[in-house]
Write a protein that holds these residues in place. Structure first.
Motif, PDB file in Angstrom:
ATOM      1  N   MET A 119       0.860  -1.202   0.000  1.00  0.00           N
ATOM      2  CA  MET A 119       0.000   0.000   0.000  1.00  0.00           C
ATOM      3  C   MET A 119       0.893   1.248   0.000  1.00  0.00           C
ATOM      4  N   PRO A 120       0.617   2.189  -0.878  1.00  0.00           N
ATOM      5  CA  PRO A 120       1.492   3.368  -0.988  1.00  0.00           C
ATOM      6  C   PRO A 120       1.370   4.293   0.217  1.00  0.00           C
ATOM      7  N   VAL A 121       2.395   5.086   0.400  1.00  0.00           N
ATOM      8  CA  VAL A 121       2.425   6.061   1.486  1.00  0.00           C
ATOM      9  C   VAL A 121       2.287   7.453   0.886  1.00  0.00           C
ATOM     10  N   TYR A 122       1.373   8.221   1.424  1.00  0.00           N
ATOM     11  CA  TYR A 122       1.147   9.576   0.928  1.00  0.00           C
ATOM     12  C   TYR A 122       1.548  10.589   1.992  1.00  0.00           C
ATOM     13  N   GLU A 123       1.950  11.727   1.519  1.00  0.00           N
ATOM     14  CA  GLU A 123       2.379  12.780   2.435  1.00  0.00           C
ATOM     15  C   GLU A 123       1.283  13.837   2.528  1.00  0.00           C
ATOM     16  N   TYR A 124       0.962  14.207   3.728  1.00  0.00           N
ATOM     17  CA  TYR A 124      -0.082  15.200   3.973  1.00  0.00           C
ATOM     18  C   TYR A 124       0.489  16.350   4.780  1.00  0.00           C
ATOM     19  N   TYR A 125      -0.216  17.463   4.706  1.00  0.00           N
ATOM     20  CA  TYR A 125       0.223  18.648   5.435  1.00  0.00           C
ATOM     21  C   TYR A 125      -0.898  19.132   6.349  1.00  0.00           C
ATOM     22  N   CYS A 126      -0.553  19.414   7.581  1.00  0.00           N
ATOM     23  CA  CYS A 126      -1.520  19.942   8.523  1.00  0.00           C
ATOM     24  C   CYS A 126      -1.201  21.420   8.774  1.00  0.00           C
ATOM     25  N   PRO A 127      -2.092  22.328   8.336  1.00  0.00           N
ATOM     26  CA  PRO A 127      -1.833  23.756   8.530  1.00  0.00           C
ATOM     27  C   PRO A 127      -1.885  24.161  10.000  1.00  0.00           C
ATOM     28  N   THR A 128      -2.580  23.395  10.802  1.00  0.00           N
ATOM     29  CA  THR A 128      -2.655  23.706  12.232  1.00  0.00           C
ATOM     30  C   THR A 128      -1.317  23.413  12.920  1.00  0.00           C
ATOM     31  N   CYS A 129      -0.772  22.246  12.606  1.00  0.00           N
ATOM     32  CA  CYS A 129       0.524  21.873  13.175  1.00  0.00           C
ATOM     33  C   CYS A 129       1.674  22.478  12.372  1.00  0.00           C
ATOM     34  N   LYS A 130       1.339  22.965  11.173  1.00  0.00           N
ATOM     35  CA  LYS A 130       2.377  23.443  10.251  1.00  0.00           C
ATOM     36  C   LYS A 130       3.442  22.376  10.069  1.00  0.00           C
TER      37      LYS A 130
END
Ligand SMILES: [Zn+2]
Length: 80
Positions: A1-12
Motif C-alpha cells: 500500500m502506498p504512502v502519501y504525504e499530507y500537510y496539517c496547517p494547524t501543526c504546520k
C-alpha cells in the motif's frame, strides 16, 4: 500500500499516511488529531509541474538564422 504525504496547517507540519489509492485524496488526520489537512504534491508531481516552466525558451535561437542570408540571388543591394 502506498504512502502519501499530507500537510496539517494547524501543526504546520507534514506527515505520512499509508492508505489505498482510492483514499489518497481524502483528508487524513494528523498526529495532533486535526482532520483539516491536505495531501501534498508528490516529488513526481513536482517534477512534472516544473516541466511546464521548462528552461528551453525554444525557437528564439533558431529565429536568428532567418537573417543570415538573402534569397535575392545577388540582384539586390544586400551585398550577399
Ligand atoms: Zn495537526
Amino acid at each position: 500500500m502506498p504512502v502519501y504525504e499530507y500537510y496539517c496547517p494547524t501543526c504546520k507540519d507534514k506527515f505520512e499516511v499509508r492508505r489505498s489509492i482510492s483514499e489518497m485524496d481524502d483528508p487524513a488526520v494528523c498526529a495532533g488529531g486535526h482532520a483539516d489537512t491536505w495531501r501534498t504534491l508528490s516529488m513526481f508531481t513536482a517534477l512534472v509541474s516544473r516541466g511546464e516552466f521548462g528552461e528551453y525558451e525554444g525557437g528564439s535561437d533558431f529565429g536568428s538564422f532567418e537573417g543570415g542570408g538573402c534569397a535575392c540571388g545577388g540582384s539586390c543591394s544586400c551585398g550577399g
